[in-house]
Design an enzyme around this catalytic site. Sequence first.
Site, mmCIF file in Angstrom:
data_model
loop_
_atom_site.group_PDB
_atom_site.id
_atom_site.type_symbol
_atom_site.label_atom_id
_atom_site.label_comp_id
_atom_site.label_asym_id
_atom_site.label_seq_id
_atom_site.Cartn_x
_atom_site.Cartn_y
_atom_site.Cartn_z
ATOM 1 N N SER A 130 31.746 -51.217 -38.290
ATOM 2 C CA SER A 130 32.342 -51.179 -36.947
ATOM 3 C C SER A 130 33.622 -50.371 -36.936
ATOM 4 O O SER A 130 34.361 -50.355 -37.912
ATOM 5 C CB SER A 130 32.646 -52.583 -36.434
ATOM 6 O OG SER A 130 33.254 -52.469 -35.160
ATOM 7 N N LYS A 185 27.234 -58.373 -37.922
ATOM 8 C CA LYS A 185 27.569 -57.203 -37.088
ATOM 9 C C LYS A 185 27.023 -57.387 -35.669
ATOM 10 O O LYS A 185 27.672 -57.023 -34.677
ATOM 11 C CB LYS A 185 27.019 -55.919 -37.718
ATOM 12 C CG LYS A 185 27.195 -54.657 -36.854
ATOM 13 C CD LYS A 185 28.652 -54.290 -36.692
ATOM 14 C CE LYS A 185 29.045 -53.193 -35.759
ATOM 15 N NZ LYS A 185 28.205 -52.192 -35.269
ATOM 16 N N HIS A 188 29.320 -59.690 -33.963
ATOM 17 C CA HIS A 188 30.529 -58.908 -33.674
ATOM 18 C C HIS A 188 30.308 -58.107 -32.386
ATOM 19 O O HIS A 188 31.150 -58.097 -31.484
ATOM 20 C CB HIS A 188 30.845 -57.975 -34.846
ATOM 21 C CG HIS A 188 31.795 -56.862 -34.513
ATOM 22 N ND1 HIS A 188 31.423 -55.759 -33.780
ATOM 23 C CD2 HIS A 188 33.110 -56.688 -34.794
ATOM 24 C CE1 HIS A 188 32.454 -54.965 -33.617
ATOM 25 N NE2 HIS A 188 33.493 -55.499 -34.228
ATOM 26 N N ASN A 189 29.187 -57.419 -32.293
ATOM 27 C CA ASN A 189 28.926 -56.598 -31.111
ATOM 28 C C ASN A 189 28.748 -57.464 -29.865
ATOM 29 O O ASN A 189 29.204 -57.100 -28.782
ATOM 30 C CB ASN A 189 27.670 -55.742 -31.313
ATOM 31 C CG ASN A 189 27.929 -54.562 -32.222
ATOM 32 O OD1 ASN A 189 28.877 -54.569 -33.003
ATOM 33 N ND2 ASN A 189 27.100 -53.550 -32.153
ATOM 34 N N GLU A 192 31.997 -58.456 -28.755
ATOM 35 C CA GLU A 192 32.593 -57.252 -28.132
ATOM 36 C C GLU A 192 32.125 -57.142 -26.667
ATOM 37 O O GLU A 192 32.934 -56.873 -25.777
ATOM 38 C CB GLU A 192 32.161 -56.040 -28.956
ATOM 39 C CG GLU A 192 32.634 -54.710 -28.449
ATOM 40 C CD GLU A 192 31.966 -53.557 -29.229
ATOM 41 O OE1 GLU A 192 31.900 -53.609 -30.471
ATOM 42 O OE2 GLU A 192 31.493 -52.621 -28.577
#
Length: 477
Positions: A130, A185, A188-189, A192
């Site tokens: 990222s 990940k 995480h996204n 986000e």
Amino acid sequence: MPGNQADIGVIGMAVMGKNLALNIESHGYTVSVFNRTSAKTKSFVENHEDKNLVPSFKLTDFVNSLKAPRKIIIMIKAGKPVDNILNQLASLLDKGDVIIDGGNANFHDTIRRSANLTKDGIYFLGMGVSGGEQGALHGPSLMPGGQEKAYEMVKPILTKIAAKAHDGTPCVTYVGPNGAGHYVKMIHNGIEYGDEELIDETYNLLRNIVGFNVDQLSKIFAKWNQGELDSYLIKITADILSRKDDLSSDQSVPIVDMILDEGENKGTGRWSSEDAMAIGAPQSLITESVFARFISMMKNQRMHAAQVLPGPEKKDQVKPDKDVVEEACQALYFGKIMSYAQGFVQLEMASKTYKWHLKYGKLAQIWRAGCIIRAKFLQKITDAFAKKPNLQNLLMDSYFAGIAKKYQKSARKIVALATLDGIPVPCLSAAVSYYDSFRAKVLPANLLQAQRDYFGAHTYHRIDRPGTFHYTWYKEE
Ligand code: NAP
């Protein structure tokens, strides 16, 4: 060109691969580079003649250019292209070589690919990367998962190229087996997406209810970036709102007003929600942020609906009070805390479901720099898990519980204000509902269970004795 000279290879010379290759090279490594379209490899190397880059135009040459055991990072379009490249590599590599897929792969694919390559004795790491273009070049946050032995083989390189947090800790850690890195990940996204939607809702309500112009909003976000909300996404929001359109003849038009309001996505937010459904994790913030993008894409329908569906009448609308900016700031922070609480609960449930043994504190630690969700408040999450590694919900930590207690009133006021004035706040309202659901001693699921038992004889549990019960709702004639 002498063979077997490069320390590591990168496949994929698009934005991420090129910058990652330059980052690795800048730490003293010789990097082999390959791309499906040879012209891109050629121009990349020609533009960086002074760097230790080894171009290859055939995959066999690329493989032969690497020192054993070979280490290869794939940075290409996720999906079928990765399977194609892996099939080709499998026949060229030796036992003990390591492939790292640094793209945004679906974690189910990573689990499958890991199992297939293991049969050939090839190590496979699925690594979340990222930070976009700048992160790849100057230091991304890295989330590698797969065989721990393989991680140890590439750890020295990954540790050097990763972003460094304010205390100097590299933003990389071994996440867990097979698909764990790509799962983290993905979350995480998803987080986000939630962060972005919460910011966008706050911008929208301050603009449309209070009437701030874009320049004023830029200053408000810049000020918020000095406090608890200090983060990359708040910083770029302030910057975006200060920028004028470069294509209009009138150079005073904010660029944001010239951008079509259709929010696109590449799937990682949706995958987060899909897996939340699969494992039973309450994940309303990410899900609402995905839905917000979906409804934004229905521009034509919205334009028509705007003509025929009325909002609240002027007389029913509420005037914001003088503290609205401070309340919006607190509501945004409150929403962010609910979103991360849900994100970490999902990680905990996934860890149990997929047997990954995730270390939540370490994950918060590697998100403190380099990545898109980097923020001052991630240190608070790191601290919370350092105090209690098996913390079940961030809201059970004294810092987060304290903030929720202090800011809930503002969050409620802002959601009520937006609702009464007809401004959509799906994530902010989901945040308040999550907080109230989580702290509810009794939810109406008792009535739900009665309904299920009534129409489907699904049975229910009682509060006063163990066992499974069925009520006789109606007598058979
Ligand atoms: P991208 O636009 O996702 O993909 C372009 C690259 O994929 C090119 O090198 C292209 O080669 C290659 N490619 C496409 N189809 C291929 C195929 N069938 N066989 C072999 N190669 C193929 O590139 P990117 O933006 O640099 O992203 C790379 C990966 O990192 C993706 O998984 C992406 O989701 C992830 N990621 C991106 C970002 C970002 O900010 N862009 C951030 C984090 C993670 P040609 O040149 O021959 O077309």
